[in-house]
Design an enzyme around this catalytic site. Sequence first.
Site, PDB file in Angstrom:
ATOM      1  N   ASP A 113      -7.854  -0.935  -6.339  1.00  0.00           N
ATOM      2  CA  ASP A 113      -8.314  -1.544  -5.096  1.00  0.00           C
ATOM      3  C   ASP A 113      -8.841  -2.943  -5.411  1.00  0.00           C
ATOM      4  OD1 ASP A 113      -8.809  -0.645  -2.138  1.00  0.00           O
ATOM      5  OD2 ASP A 113     -10.483  -1.936  -2.695  1.00  0.00           O
TER       6      ASP A 113
ATOM      7  N   ARG B  17      -2.390   7.497   1.914  1.00  0.00           N
ATOM      8  CA  ARG B  17      -2.630   8.706   2.709  1.00  0.00           C
ATOM      9  C   ARG B  17      -1.470   9.206   3.538  1.00  0.00           C
ATOM     10  NH1 ARG B  17      -7.870   6.188   5.104  1.00  0.00           N
ATOM     11  NH2 ARG B  17      -6.468   4.454   4.670  1.00  0.00           N
TER      12      ARG B  17
ATOM     13  N   ARG C 126       0.830  -1.208   0.000  1.00  0.00           N
ATOM     14  CA  ARG C 126       0.000   0.000   0.000  1.00  0.00           C
ATOM     15  C   ARG C 126       0.870   1.267   0.000  1.00  0.00           C
ATOM     16  NH1 ARG C 126      -5.259  -1.705   2.209  1.00  0.00           N
ATOM     17  NH2 ARG C 126      -5.907   0.411   1.730  1.00  0.00           N
TER      18      ARG C 126
ATOM     19  N   ARG D 228      -5.922  12.954  -4.404  1.00  0.00           N
ATOM     20  CA  ARG D 228      -7.181  12.342  -3.949  1.00  0.00           C
ATOM     21  C   ARG D 228      -8.275  13.404  -3.839  1.00  0.00           C
ATOM     22  NH1 ARG D 228     -11.340  10.516  -1.906  1.00  0.00           N
ATOM     23  NH2 ARG D 228     -11.531   8.959  -0.264  1.00  0.00           N
TER      24      ARG D 228
ATOM     25  N   TYR E 142     -16.180  -9.170   1.702  1.00  0.00           N
ATOM     26  CA  TYR E 142     -16.734  -7.805   1.554  1.00  0.00           C
ATOM     27  C   TYR E 142     -18.073  -7.840   0.807  1.00  0.00           C
ATOM     28  CZ  TYR E 142     -12.303  -5.864   3.171  1.00  0.00           C
ATOM     29  OH  TYR E 142     -11.209  -5.541   3.933  1.00  0.00           O
TER      30      TYR E 142
HETATM   31  O1  CP3 Z   1      -0.204   1.479  -3.257  1.00  0.00           O
HETATM   32  C1  CP3 Z   1      -0.809   0.401  -3.350  1.00  0.00           C
HETATM   33  O2  CP3 Z   1      -0.523  -0.586  -2.645  1.00  0.00           O
HETATM   34  C2  CP3 Z   1      -1.884   0.252  -4.392  1.00  0.00           C
HETATM   35  C3  CP3 Z   1      -3.186   0.468  -3.972  1.00  0.00           C
HETATM   36  C4  CP3 Z   1      -4.040  -0.442  -3.100  1.00  0.00           C
HETATM   37  C5  CP3 Z   1      -5.151   0.089  -2.421  1.00  0.00           C
HETATM   38  N1  CP3 Z   1      -5.845  -0.943  -1.868  1.00  0.00           N
HETATM   39  C6  CP3 Z   1      -5.503   1.509  -2.374  1.00  0.00           C
HETATM   40  C7  CP3 Z   1      -6.415   2.014  -1.322  1.00  0.00           C
HETATM   41  C8  CP3 Z   1      -4.018  -1.826  -2.884  1.00  0.00           C
HETATM   42  C9  CP3 Z   1      -3.006  -2.863  -3.336  1.00  0.00           C
HETATM   43  C10 CP3 Z   1      -5.173  -2.136  -2.102  1.00  0.00           C
HETATM   44  C11 CP3 Z   1      -5.545  -3.487  -1.687  1.00  0.00           C
HETATM   45  C12 CP3 Z   1      -6.648  -3.678  -0.747  1.00  0.00           C
HETATM   46  N2  CP3 Z   1      -7.806  -2.982  -0.656  1.00  0.00           N
HETATM   47  C13 CP3 Z   1      -6.705  -4.749   0.183  1.00  0.00           C
HETATM   48  C14 CP3 Z   1      -5.652  -5.823   0.343  1.00  0.00           C
HETATM   49  C15 CP3 Z   1      -4.468  -5.348   1.102  1.00  0.00           C
HETATM   50  C16 CP3 Z   1      -4.673  -5.228   2.573  1.00  0.00           C
HETATM   51  O3  CP3 Z   1      -4.453  -4.109   3.084  1.00  0.00           O
HETATM   52  O4  CP3 Z   1      -5.070  -6.191   3.226  1.00  0.00           O
HETATM   53  C17 CP3 Z   1      -7.925  -4.633   0.875  1.00  0.00           C
HETATM   54  C18 CP3 Z   1      -8.418  -5.548   1.971  1.00  0.00           C
HETATM   55  C19 CP3 Z   1      -8.630  -3.508   0.338  1.00  0.00           C
HETATM   56  C20 CP3 Z   1      -9.978  -3.012   0.701  1.00  0.00           C
HETATM   57  C21 CP3 Z   1      -9.923  -1.630   1.190  1.00  0.00           C
HETATM   58  N3  CP3 Z   1      -9.731  -0.513   0.407  1.00  0.00           N
HETATM   59  C22 CP3 Z   1     -10.091  -1.187   2.520  1.00  0.00           C
HETATM   60  C23 CP3 Z   1     -10.332  -2.110   3.711  1.00  0.00           C
HETATM   61  C24 CP3 Z   1      -9.971   0.195   2.508  1.00  0.00           C
HETATM   62  C25 CP3 Z   1     -10.173   1.123   3.694  1.00  0.00           C
HETATM   63  C26 CP3 Z   1      -9.042   1.054   4.626  1.00  0.00           C
HETATM   64  C27 CP3 Z   1      -7.907   1.881   4.138  1.00  0.00           C
HETATM   65  O5  CP3 Z   1      -6.779   1.394   4.078  1.00  0.00           O
HETATM   66  O6  CP3 Z   1      -8.185   3.046   3.834  1.00  0.00           O
HETATM   67  C28 CP3 Z   1      -9.705   0.605   1.188  1.00  0.00           C
HETATM   68  C29 CP3 Z   1      -9.472   1.979   0.708  1.00  0.00           C
HETATM   69  C30 CP3 Z   1      -8.175   2.247   0.022  1.00  0.00           C
HETATM   70  N4  CP3 Z   1      -7.582   1.444  -0.895  1.00  0.00           N
HETATM   71  C31 CP3 Z   1      -7.363   3.410   0.208  1.00  0.00           C
HETATM   72  C32 CP3 Z   1      -6.258   3.250  -0.636  1.00  0.00           C
HETATM   73  C33 CP3 Z   1      -5.139   4.226  -0.839  1.00  0.00           C
HETATM   74  C34 CP3 Z   1      -7.693   4.588   1.084  1.00  0.00           C
HETATM   75  C35 CP3 Z   1      -8.815   5.352   0.453  1.00  0.00           C
HETATM   76  C36 CP3 Z   1      -8.682   6.848   0.527  1.00  0.00           C
HETATM   77  O7  CP3 Z   1      -7.761   7.415  -0.052  1.00  0.00           O
HETATM   78  O8  CP3 Z   1      -9.572   7.439   1.137  1.00  0.00           O
END
Ligand code: CP3
Length: 349
Positions: free
Chosen positions: A82, A36, A32, A45, A157
């Site tokens: 995502d 943020r 990730r 964003r 989910y």
């Molecule tokens: O830089 C990277 O790694 C690429 C982007 C990436 C995101 N999500 C961006 C994101 C990747 C590889 C993911 C994978 C992801 N998404 C997973 C598997 C990895 C892990 O952490 O277990 C899961 C379970 C998700 C589902 C998800 N998306 C959740 C639970 C959330 C909210 C929690 C959080 O971390 O914010 C997201 C949102 C999300 N995905 C954000 C980002 C940058 C934050 C959203 C924002 O900018 O408001």
Amino acid sequence: MHSPAPKTATGKPLLDTALGIKQDRPPIWIMRQAGRYLPEYREVRQTAGGFLDLCYSPDFATEVTLQPLRRFDLDAAILFSDILVIPHALGQPLRFAQGEGPILDPIDETSLSSLTPEKALDNLDKVFEAIERIKSALDDKKTLIGFCGAPWTVATYMIGGRGSPDQAAARLFALKHPEAFAALIDMLVEVSAQYLIAQFRAGADLVQIFESWALNLDEQAFRTHVIEPNRRIVEKVRNAIPDAPITGFPRGAAGMLAEYAQETGVSVLGLDFATPLAFATSHLPDTLPVQGNLDPLRLVAGGAQMETRAHEIIEAFSDRPHIFNLGHGIVPQTPIENVARLVDIVHGR
Ligand code: CP3
């Protein structure tokens, strides 16, 4: 079964490591890594509006994918997207509420048939466009990582409608409606495999299957929900792209880790931070490349404890191909200077 891949070096240290060619120092990327904790991410964003607008804009997605590589000497870029774009592309309403994480309209055994797997890849065409752009902007030595969520993790989910500490909704659904559950998993296996194949064709060098919720399952459920769907995805992708490098990250697999690696045939095994180093080195084949596994909170706290643990991890895996990473995603409160320091440590500086 894991079989050491043919050793033709590509000149990309991270990809080569995934192919089984050990490097003098481990390559590094950070789970990730675009997100943020970076002010430049928060700015884009804000401009993009919604999180999904960011994911589906090739311009914005390319920009935020490349941001962490401008700051840090990382060995890979990971596509900005995502895991939940798959349910979204299947027609399930999805929103990212501020401070709440993802929210989906939960599916049940009767609404499954309204999903549209035949349209999913077309709905994701902007993602492939982003990959093409990232690839052409990326230095030759950097690896481009694509990804998807594993079927079970994505299903938790889709069924629960949001993240939960115990995935009870999905676990109960699997027990009460085994046929509908199997149909959902089959759909996700097929669409995810097609999605990964299309990512390779667009320019991804390596893909990771995120099984973030591989915990809370008994051994039988672990085999049907985790191992078998991951194995089928690996098989389908390799039928289209022989020897495709694929990382599996079964977070929380614990005692099922070795069986997961053996049965799925992943090229690289991602380790969560709770996996003891000695357990990994003694239970996994010597030639199997591993990735991980620093606790993300060690990166938040920084200082001597982070440096000591990073060195312990590097030392433990010094005899095998190793990609340095966190053992789960970086968190928003991470100080940027700690990330820079970690990258220096791994680079031996
Ligand atoms: O830089 C990277 O790694 C690429 C982007 C990436 C995101 N999500 C961006 C994101 C990747 C590889 C993911 C994978 C992801 N998404 C997973 C598997 C990895 C892990 O952490 O277990 C899961 C379970 C998700 C589902 C998800 N998306 C959740 C639970 C959330 C909210 C929690 C959080 O971390 O914010 C997201 C949102 C999300 N995905 C954000 C980002 C940058 C934050 C959203 C924002 O900018 O408001």
